[in-house]
Enzyme design. Structure first.
Site, PDB file in Angstrom:
ATOM      1  N   HIS A 133      52.796  81.632 -16.593  1.00 26.84           N
ATOM      2  CA  HIS A 133      52.816  81.624 -18.109  1.00 26.84           C
ATOM      3  C   HIS A 133      51.543  80.903 -18.700  1.00 26.84           C
ATOM      4  O   HIS A 133      51.168  79.701 -18.132  1.00 26.84           O
ATOM      5  CB  HIS A 133      54.017  80.639 -18.298  1.00 26.84           C
ATOM      6  CG  HIS A 133      54.153  80.157 -19.823  1.00 26.84           C
ATOM      7  ND1 HIS A 133      54.474  81.023 -20.711  1.00 26.84           N
ATOM      8  CD2 HIS A 133      54.401  79.002 -20.335  1.00 26.84           C
ATOM      9  CE1 HIS A 133      54.640  80.510 -21.926  1.00 26.84           C
ATOM     10  NE2 HIS A 133      54.258  79.146 -21.573  1.00 26.84           N
ATOM     11  N   SER A 160      55.392  74.527 -22.766  1.00 26.32           N
ATOM     12  CA  SER A 160      55.519  74.928 -23.966  1.00 26.32           C
ATOM     13  C   SER A 160      55.452  74.088 -25.271  1.00 26.32           C
ATOM     14  O   SER A 160      55.834  72.722 -24.983  1.00 26.32           O
ATOM     15  CB  SER A 160      56.853  75.601 -23.798  1.00 26.32           C
ATOM     16  OG  SER A 160      57.055  76.410 -25.037  1.00 26.32           O
ATOM     17  N   ASP A 169      50.728  84.341 -23.649  1.00 22.35           N
ATOM     18  CA  ASP A 169      52.226  83.765 -23.033  1.00 22.35           C
ATOM     19  C   ASP A 169      52.211  84.391 -21.455  1.00 22.35           C
ATOM     20  O   ASP A 169      52.536  83.638 -20.814  1.00 22.35           O
ATOM     21  CB  ASP A 169      53.067  84.573 -23.822  1.00 22.35           C
ATOM     22  CG  ASP A 169      54.491  84.055 -23.583  1.00 22.35           C
ATOM     23  OD1 ASP A 169      54.793  82.862 -23.617  1.00 22.35           O
ATOM     24  OD2 ASP A 169      55.314  84.926 -23.319  1.00 22.35           O
ATOM     25  N   ARG A 185      36.739  60.109 -16.526  1.00 24.92           N
ATOM     26  CA  ARG A 185      35.999  59.957 -17.408  1.00 24.92           C
ATOM     27  C   ARG A 185      34.646  60.438 -16.938  1.00 24.92           C
ATOM     28  O   ARG A 185      33.425  60.254 -17.758  1.00 24.92           O
ATOM     29  CB  ARG A 185      36.009  58.757 -18.211  1.00 24.92           C
ATOM     30  CG  ARG A 185      37.422  58.410 -18.664  1.00 24.92           C
ATOM     31  CD  ARG A 185      37.315  56.971 -19.298  1.00 24.92           C
ATOM     32  NE  ARG A 185      36.337  56.878 -20.182  1.00 24.92           N
ATOM     33  CZ  ARG A 185      36.300  55.652 -21.071  1.00 24.92           C
ATOM     34  NH1 ARG A 185      36.877  54.433 -20.811  1.00 24.92           N
ATOM     35  NH2 ARG A 185      35.317  55.384 -22.042  1.00 24.92           N
ATOM     36  N   LYS A 227      48.601  75.800 -26.603  1.00 24.61           N
ATOM     37  CA  LYS A 227      47.736  76.862 -25.765  1.00 24.61           C
ATOM     38  C   LYS A 227      47.351  77.857 -26.784  1.00 24.61           C
ATOM     39  O   LYS A 227      46.201  78.366 -27.039  1.00 24.61           O
ATOM     40  CB  LYS A 227      48.546  77.622 -24.729  1.00 24.61           C
ATOM     41  CG  LYS A 227      48.814  76.519 -23.503  1.00 24.61           C
ATOM     42  CD  LYS A 227      49.527  76.951 -22.272  1.00 24.61           C
ATOM     43  CE  LYS A 227      50.859  77.718 -22.578  1.00 24.61           C
ATOM     44  NZ  LYS A 227      51.966  76.603 -23.080  1.00 24.61           N
TER      45      LYS A 227
END
Length: 313
Positions: A139, A156, A178, A243, A160
């Site tokens: 996914h 979800s 998806d 970082r 994205k």
């Protein structure tokens, strides 16, 4: 897939059927190999790779044509007496009558291609390598950014598809939204979208959009190698994010290690631009330059320089 049926292979490679066996839908091809039975036609059947597709090329055809009819018939009969999946003749050559006769008698499909022998072997092996390659479905969203495949994963609703849409507006290309089907082909992994939903994208609040129709064919691509995995996650104030970038993280997909980044998402942060920078930076690393290591070396040299100056005083 563990195998492809002979009938599926015939359709995929547009092969002409000279004789169709009654079990063509049941014959399974599970190896990306082909055998040119030159030695067998010369009478040597030890170590005969009969489980492979058998290919008669220009050399084999002319050799058979040079044999007396009775010997040719004997060799062909012995060849077809083995449980071969199918016989293919290349260059559009005309099969000998004995071939058709024994193909019918042994219920073996006889096929023909107009391609040269070498070209057909390349087409066949490339197709079988891809079809029979290990495969998983994940996914996520796969986009091509600056010629590199970036696989966006995450919970979800993390953004994205919206990030991918912004990348498309910036001139990059969508591969899959998806659902991403990933195959390992030799030492590379490449992703594509299921045929049913290819080039479609779901945007919350809008619904389904057709990227090819909205942005043109230059905005989509059927498949791409996966060079980088980017996990988008909701910003966690309690978490300490990298970082500097000295510690590189990898994820394993179908046994292949792929560089992975975790990018925190929050309002006001331009995620698409960060993905662009990430892919550019990953390309630099692949070319041998790592900015984090370069800066670390400069800092170490400066520290060493100051240490020597202090010792000199």
């Amino acid at each position: 897939m563990d195998y492809i049926t002979l009938n599926e292979l015939v359709k995929a490679l547009d092969l002409e059927i000279i004789y169709k066996s009654n079990n063509i839908d049941e014959v399974k091809i599970n190896k990306s190999d082909v055998n040119r039975p030159g030695l067998q036609l010369a009478g040597y059947f030890d170590h005969f790779a009969h489980e492979r597709l058998q290919l008669i090329g220009n050399v084999e055809w002319h050799y058979l044509n040079s044999l007396p009819e009775d010997i040719r018939c004997e060799r062909i009969e012995k060849l077809f007496s083995h449980p071969i999946p199918a016989m293919v003749i290349s260059r559009g050559l005309e099969p000998f009558p004995e071939m058709i006769e024994f193909a019918k008698e042994k219920n073996v499909s006889f096929l023909r291609t107009e391609h040269s022998t070498t070209k057909f072997i390349n087409l066949l092996i490339n197709h079988l390598d891809y079809v029979l390659a290990p495969e998983i479905t994940v996914h996520g969203v796969l986009v091509e950014v600056y010629g590199m495949g970036a696989l966006l994963i995450g919970e979800s609703g993390v953004g994205k598809s919206e990030t991918a849409l912004e990348l498309i507006k910036r001139g990059h290309r969508l591969v899959a939204d998806d659902t991403v089907e990933i195959k390992r082909v030799e030492d590379d992994i490449r992703g594509t979208a299921p045929e049913l939903i290819r080039h479609f994208m779901e945007i919350r609040g809008i619904g389904i959009v057709d990227i090819e129709r909205l942005y043109g064919v230059s905005a989509v691509k059927n498949w791409e190698f996966i060079d980088l995995v980017i996990e988008l996650e909701f910003w966690d104030e309690e978490k300490e994010y990298d970082r500097i970038g000295l510690d590189e993280e990898y994820t394993e997909i179908l046994g292949i290690k792929v560089p992975k980044l975790v990018i925190p998402v929050r309002p006001g942060r331009n995620t698409a631009m960060i993905v662009e920078v990430a892919t550019r930076n990953n390309r630099q690393k692949m070319l041998g330059y790592n900015a984090a290591i370069a800066l670390d070396n400069k800092v170490k040299k400066e520290i060493e320089k100051r240490r020597r100056e202090r010792m000199g005083n």
